[in-house]
Design a protein around this motif. Structure first.
Motif, PDB file in Angstrom:
ATOM      1  N   LEU A 539       0.851  -1.188   0.000  1.00 42.12           N
ATOM      2  CA  LEU A 539       0.000   0.000   0.000  1.00 42.12           C
ATOM      3  C   LEU A 539       0.885   1.235   0.000  1.00 42.12           C
ATOM      4  N   ARG A 540       0.516   2.259  -0.778  1.00 43.64           N
ATOM      5  CA  ARG A 540       1.416   3.400  -0.946  1.00 43.64           C
ATOM      6  C   ARG A 540       0.788   4.759  -0.675  1.00 43.64           C
ATOM      7  N   ILE A 541      -0.512   4.839  -0.527  1.00 40.64           N
ATOM      8  CA  ILE A 541      -1.143   6.132  -0.290  1.00 40.64           C
ATOM      9  C   ILE A 541      -1.341   6.344   1.207  1.00 40.64           C
ATOM     10  N   ASN A 542      -0.783   7.426   1.740  1.00 38.24           N
ATOM     11  CA  ASN A 542      -0.939   7.782   3.155  1.00 38.24           C
ATOM     12  C   ASN A 542      -2.250   8.555   3.311  1.00 38.24           C
ATOM     13  N   TYR A 543      -3.185   7.979   4.071  1.00 42.60           N
ATOM     14  CA  TYR A 543      -4.492   8.603   4.262  1.00 42.60           C
ATOM     15  C   TYR A 543      -4.554   9.421   5.551  1.00 42.60           C
ATOM     16  N   ARG A 544      -3.540   9.344   6.401  1.00 47.30           N
ATOM     17  CA  ARG A 544      -3.616   9.983   7.707  1.00 47.30           C
ATOM     18  C   ARG A 544      -3.010  11.379   7.720  1.00 47.30           C
ATOM     19  N   THR A 545      -1.778  11.498   7.291  1.00 42.08           N
ATOM     20  CA  THR A 545      -1.048  12.750   7.445  1.00 42.08           C
ATOM     21  C   THR A 545      -0.998  13.522   6.130  1.00 42.08           C
ATOM     22  N   THR A 546      -0.627  14.779   6.240  1.00 46.23           N
ATOM     23  CA  THR A 546      -0.426  15.586   5.046  1.00 46.23           C
ATOM     24  C   THR A 546       0.899  15.212   4.390  1.00 46.23           C
ATOM     25  N   GLU A 547       1.058  15.590   3.145  1.00 43.97           N
ATOM     26  CA  GLU A 547       2.313  15.320   2.455  1.00 43.97           C
ATOM     27  C   GLU A 547       3.472  16.044   3.137  1.00 43.97           C
ATOM     28  N   GLU A 548       3.220  17.205   3.700  1.00 44.28           N
ATOM     29  CA  GLU A 548       4.275  17.954   4.377  1.00 44.28           C
ATOM     30  C   GLU A 548       4.784  17.195   5.604  1.00 44.28           C
ATOM     31  N   ILE A 549       3.865  16.635   6.381  1.00 47.54           N
ATOM     32  CA  ILE A 549       4.270  15.860   7.561  1.00 47.54           C
ATOM     33  C   ILE A 549       4.952  14.565   7.140  1.00 47.54           C
ATOM     34  N   ARG A 550       4.391  13.894   6.131  1.00 48.16           N
ATOM     35  CA  ARG A 550       4.986  12.643   5.660  1.00 48.16           C
ATOM     36  C   ARG A 550       6.423  12.850   5.200  1.00 48.16           C
ATOM     37  N   ALA A 551       6.664  13.908   4.411  1.00 47.05           N
ATOM     38  CA  ALA A 551       8.005  14.163   3.888  1.00 47.05           C
ATOM     39  C   ALA A 551       8.981  14.474   5.023  1.00 47.05           C
ATOM     40  N   TRP A 552       8.528  15.261   6.013  1.00 47.15           N
ATOM     41  CA  TRP A 552       9.398  15.590   7.149  1.00 47.15           C
ATOM     42  C   TRP A 552       9.759  14.328   7.916  1.00 47.15           C
ATOM     43  N   ALA A 553       8.779  13.471   8.155  1.00 47.40           N
ATOM     44  CA  ALA A 553       9.023  12.243   8.912  1.00 47.40           C
ATOM     45  C   ALA A 553       9.943  11.298   8.145  1.00 47.40           C
ATOM     46  N   MET A 554       9.752  11.180   6.835  1.00 46.22           N
ATOM     47  CA  MET A 554      10.600  10.288   6.051  1.00 46.22           C
ATOM     48  C   MET A 554      12.054  10.748   6.063  1.00 46.22           C
ATOM     49  N   ALA A 555      12.270  12.063   6.171  1.00 46.17           N
ATOM     50  CA  ALA A 555      13.639  12.581   6.220  1.00 46.17           C
ATOM     51  C   ALA A 555      14.373  12.103   7.473  1.00 46.17           C
ATOM     52  N   LEU A 556      13.629  11.741   8.515  1.00 41.94           N
ATOM     53  CA  LEU A 556      14.254  11.219   9.736  1.00 41.94           C
ATOM     54  C   LEU A 556      14.962   9.899   9.475  1.00 41.94           C
ATOM     55  N   LEU A 557      14.479   9.139   8.490  1.00 45.51           N
ATOM     56  CA  LEU A 557      14.998   7.797   8.221  1.00 45.51           C
ATOM     57  C   LEU A 557      16.006   7.773   7.080  1.00 45.51           C
ATOM     58  N   LYS A 558      16.489   8.927   6.699  1.00 42.72           N
ATOM     59  CA  LYS A 558      17.454   8.993   5.600  1.00 42.72           C
ATOM     60  C   LYS A 558      18.686   8.145   5.928  1.00 42.72           C
ATOM     61  N   GLY A 559      19.032   7.248   5.010  1.00 43.55           N
ATOM     62  CA  GLY A 559      20.192   6.388   5.210  1.00 43.55           C
ATOM     63  C   GLY A 559      19.885   5.084   5.900  1.00 43.55           C
ATOM     64  N   VAL A 560      18.670   4.908   6.398  1.00 41.73           N
ATOM     65  CA  VAL A 560      18.289   3.659   7.066  1.00 41.73           C
ATOM     66  C   VAL A 560      17.770   2.673   6.019  1.00 41.73           C
ATOM     67  N   GLU A 561      18.322   1.479   6.003  1.00 43.54           N
ATOM     68  CA  GLU A 561      17.881   0.470   5.040  1.00 43.54           C
ATOM     69  C   GLU A 561      16.619  -0.196   5.555  1.00 43.54           C
ATOM     70  N   ILE A 562      15.567  -0.131   4.774  1.00 43.60           N
ATOM     71  CA  ILE A 562      14.270  -0.673   5.173  1.00 43.60           C
ATOM     72  C   ILE A 562      14.045  -2.014   4.482  1.00 43.60           C
ATOM     73  N   ASP A 563      13.742  -3.045   5.272  1.00 41.23           N
ATOM     74  CA  ASP A 563      13.528  -4.373   4.698  1.00 41.23           C
ATOM     75  C   ASP A 563      12.045  -4.614   4.435  1.00 41.23           C
ATOM     76  N   ASP A 564      11.758  -5.714   3.764  1.00 37.61           N
ATOM     77  CA  ASP A 564      10.376  -6.034   3.381  1.00 37.61           C
ATOM     78  C   ASP A 564       9.766  -7.114   4.265  1.00 37.61           C
ATOM     79  N   LEU A 565      10.377  -7.381   5.438  1.00 37.23           N
ATOM     80  CA  LEU A 565       9.940  -8.370   6.429  1.00 37.23           C
ATOM     81  C   LEU A 565      10.258  -9.806   6.023  1.00 37.23           C
ATOM     82  N   ASP A 566      10.912  -9.987   4.880  1.00 36.31           N
ATOM     83  CA  ASP A 566      11.224 -11.352   4.447  1.00 36.31           C
ATOM     84  C   ASP A 566      12.629 -11.457   3.881  1.00 36.31           C
ATOM     85  N   GLY A 567      13.515 -10.600   4.374  1.00 35.22           N
ATOM     86  CA  GLY A 567      14.908 -10.670   3.962  1.00 35.22           C
ATOM     87  C   GLY A 567      15.270  -9.821   2.768  1.00 35.22           C
ATOM     88  N   GLY A 568      14.295  -9.198   2.112  1.00 34.85           N
ATOM     89  CA  GLY A 568      14.574  -8.327   0.977  1.00 34.85           C
ATOM     90  C   GLY A 568      14.503  -6.864   1.361  1.00 34.85           C
TER      91      GLY A 568
END
Length: 729
Positions: A539-568
């Protein structure tokens, strides 16, 4: 029997009325269901409106409802209810039509759309944002023809966000994905369930930015029920209401019980309206375990709850049959249980909601096992005692605890020989054979220390529950298990979940987001017997927050490798919000008193503008809340409630970052975000760079979780040295 459908905005307008007119609206619906042709309904056409099927009905001397009641069929759609003049004005400014290309029922205001186009783009030589997309493709994706000039005037993504607030939701999403670079064929698949409506990749997926859906022509046709390029009967309102895009915003009532359940419960759109991609996942039959991932606010828990209800209705014919809905924490299980009570009817009795540790504890006690789980402080004491008794002082309790959790428990090691051979995957500190022998010596003393106290720990409880299930094979009532916050479960817990329900179709349904991992470790599900191959959705559409809040929050995770829960690795491209608002306020002060003064003044101002319960002040620790922020609010005469103490209390909510996981508030104030508390120091990580990096990543995720609880406004404050996690711009 005549049918009534309700629009999402009708429910909003109804919710603003007092009890008496609300009651009269219900009386109108009952009159229509009894006899749709009765003179008592008192339909009045809206003079001058281009759609002659738009009518108003008198609720009482003050209020009128706007309805759509065509000549063909026996359906009435309740669109809006308001004071007489306001209702008439609302209706006159809007178009109500079945889209001739898609067959979906759409409502929009041409004037609002035109006003949303940024004026500074007019007359410029800058190319249109969607210049390369043909008109015919735009029309086929649900953009009303009369709005094409406004769409063509958009030059930048900011203008697209502003315009999107006034378009039918499927049209707004289509424009967004086109602007991301996806082909019209790919977007058709996403909007209505082509190859995979949730963005799952395919071998034939087109290349480029965004999620790149494969678009097989036959499946793309399915999105519109075979109507692409064919004539649509724009007078058939009943057929239009069955369209997936219509069901995003309209619900057809089939019984008095259904009507009462919608109108009596709190107004929460997720209970009634689902995105087509969510709707498909809820009802789809899977051949085995299925996984749904997605960023914060994409509706994963909503999908999980609707899925649990669907499974309870379809897989539980006997009152003894159950669907198990489980999470990692007790707080989340409580929140889900309360939400399911509003969502479900009689099938709620066949859904058991409990966090996994509580389930395992209850199961073992039902089997006659007696045990007491040690507290964190007791575990630390046991490690200190083990070090002292073994005489091995090379390793501190922090390192040993992580070695126990991440190597011994994960691999279910029983003796020294097994420990000496096991790969220590994910551990940053290399150990020689001699060092491993020393570590195991301490571990043996640790297990003895627990035994002397008559205590155990949760990892052992989970393992014992699974072992007992596999040994005795007791008859459990569960037809399926739904797992929320899947990223927080450890390998042993996944093995237990696999043992609870027999392998088969629709057995496990799990949702999660590695961006929000606060407890678990990276685990390949397949290594725990949970095979999700070919049954993964995103799922890719954020229904809760504004795009401004989403972008600010995503910047917190810059450089963090995010997995797909199955090793990928998780593909983050295309995770966006189509809501727009104000940028988060991030302010830093030299001293603690200066920050307290600002936070107090800002909250006092906000309390004057909205209910205090809509505001949540969050800090990293309970000590900060109790010693600093709550006394400050009390001094200003502002009521507050600590969610850990009285969740249903009044006033401004106070909570730790962990406590707000799974919640949302219109306003979030994240206070005390500085280097002293974020990341919070943890002893025992020195000399283990992998463990230290893992801790820092969890702290980043914790701040991300707290920030993404905000719906409308996010305020971040601190003092002294700023947290290294905060975005620099």
């Amino acid at each position: 029997m005549p049918k009534v459908a309700l629009s999402d905005v009708f429910l909003e307008s109804l919710n603003r009325l007092s009890d008496v007119p609300q009651k009269k609206v219900r009386e109108f619906i009952k009159k229509f269901e009894a006899d749709s042709t009765s003179n008592a309904i008192n339909y009045e056409r809206l003079q001058g409106h281009r759609n002659h099927h738009v009518r108003t009905v008198r609720i009482d001397q003050k209020y009128r409802a706007v309805v759509l009641h065509p000549d063909k069929g026996d359906v009435c759609v309740m669109m809006w209810v308001d004071n007489h003049d306001e209702a008439m004005d609302w209706a006159k400014r809007r178009a109500f039509e079945v889209n001739p290309r898609t067959g979906a029922l759409q409502v929009y205001c041409v004037e609002e759309v035109s006003q949303a186009v940024p004026a500074e783009t007019e007359g410029t030589d800058q190319p249109g944002l969607l210049e390369s997309v043909r008109d015919d493709d735009l029309l086929s994706l649900g953009i009303p023809e009369i709005l094409l000039p406004a769409v063509r005037a958009i030059r930048a993504s900011e203008g697209l966000l502003a315009l999107g607030q006034h378009l039918p939701s499927e049209a707004a999403e289509a424009l967004f994905w086109l602007a991301e670079g996806d082909s019209p064929e790919a977007v058709r698949g996403y909007l209505g369930g082509g190859v995979d409506p949730t963005g799952e990749k395919s071998q034939s997926a087109p290349q480029g930015t965004g999620f790149r859906l494969a678009a097989r022509s036959g499946l793309v046709q399915q999105r519109l029920g075979g109507r692409v390029g064919k004539n649509v009967d724009t007078t058939d309102l009943g057929a239009a209401l069955k369209h997936p895009d219509s069901r995003r915003r309209f619900v057809t009532i089939h019984s008095d019980e259904e009507l009462n359940s919608i109108l009596d419960a709190p107004l929460e759109k997720w209970r009634v309206f689902l995105h087509p991609s969510q709707d498909k996942l809820v009802a789809k039959s899977f051949n085995g375990p299925a996984r749904v991932t997605g960023g914060a606010g994409t509706g994963k828990t909503v999908v999980a709850m609707h899925r649990a209800r669907h499974l309870a209705r379809t897989l539980c014919p006997s009152p003894q049959d159950k669907i198990l809905f489980t999470t990692y924490t007790a707080t989340l299980a409580q929140n889900v249980g309360q939400s399911l009570a509003h969502l479900c009817g009689p099938e709620k009795d066949r859904i058991e909601v409990v966090h996994l540790h509580a389930w395992a504890s209850r199961f073992l006690r039902d089997q006659g096992r007696k045990f007491v789980v040690a507290s964190p402080s007791e575990l630390e004491t046991c490690w200190e005692e083990a070090i002292h008794r073994s005489g091995e002082r090379e390793f501190d309790p922090g390192f040993l605890g992580q070695e126990w959790d991440q190597v011994v428990q994960v691999n279910e090691i029983q003796n020294a020989a097994e420990y000496l051979k096991v790969p220590r995957i994910g551990r940053g500190r290399t150990l020689t054979r001699l060092q491993r022998q020393k570590v195991w010596k301490v571990i043996e003393h640790y297990m003895e220390a627990l035994l002397r106290r008559g205590k155990t720990e949760w990892g052992t409880v989970i393992r014992d529950a699974r072992s007992l299930l596999e040994l005795k094979k007791p008859s459990l009532p569960y037809k399926a298990v739904v797992v929320d916050e899947a990223q927080d479960f450890h390998a042993g817990e996944w093995r237990l979940l696999r043992a609870i329900v027999p392998t088969g179709p629709n057995d496990l349904f799990l949702v999660g987001d590695a961006h929000q991992r606060l407890y678990g470790h990276k685990t390949a599900l397949r290594s725990c017997g949970v095979n999700i191959q070919g049954r993964s959705s995103l799922l890719r559409i954020n229904y809760r927050t504004t795009e401004e809040i989403r972008a600010w929050a995503m910047a917190l995770l810059k450089g963090v490798e995010i997995d797909d829960l199955d090793g990928g690795r998780e593909d983050e491209n295309g995770y966006k919000s189509l809501l727009t608002g104000v940028r988060p306020d991030a302010l830093h002060f030299g001293t603690r008193p200066e920050e307290l003064e600002y936070v107090g003044a800002r909250i006092k101002e906000l309390v004057g503008q909205r209910p205090a319960e809509h505001i949540c002040l969050v800090a990293r620790t309970n000590k900060l809340l109790r010693d600093d922020y709550r006394p400050m609010l009390t001094g200003l005469g502002i009521d507050s409630t600590l969610l850990d103490e009285t969740p249903e209390g009044g006033g401004v909510r106070l909570a730790t970052m962990h406590r707000v996981k799974g919640l949302e508030f219109p306003v979030m104030v994240l206070a005390g975000v500085n280097a002293k508390f974020m990341p919070l120091p943890v002893p025992g990580l020195e000399g283990d760079p992998v463990a230290e990096a893992d801790h820092v990543d969890r702290e980043r995720s914790l701040l991300f979780v707290a920030a993404t609880r905000a719906r409308d406004l996010l305020i971040v404050t601190g003092w002294g040295t700023p947290s290294p996690f905060l975005p620099t711009s």
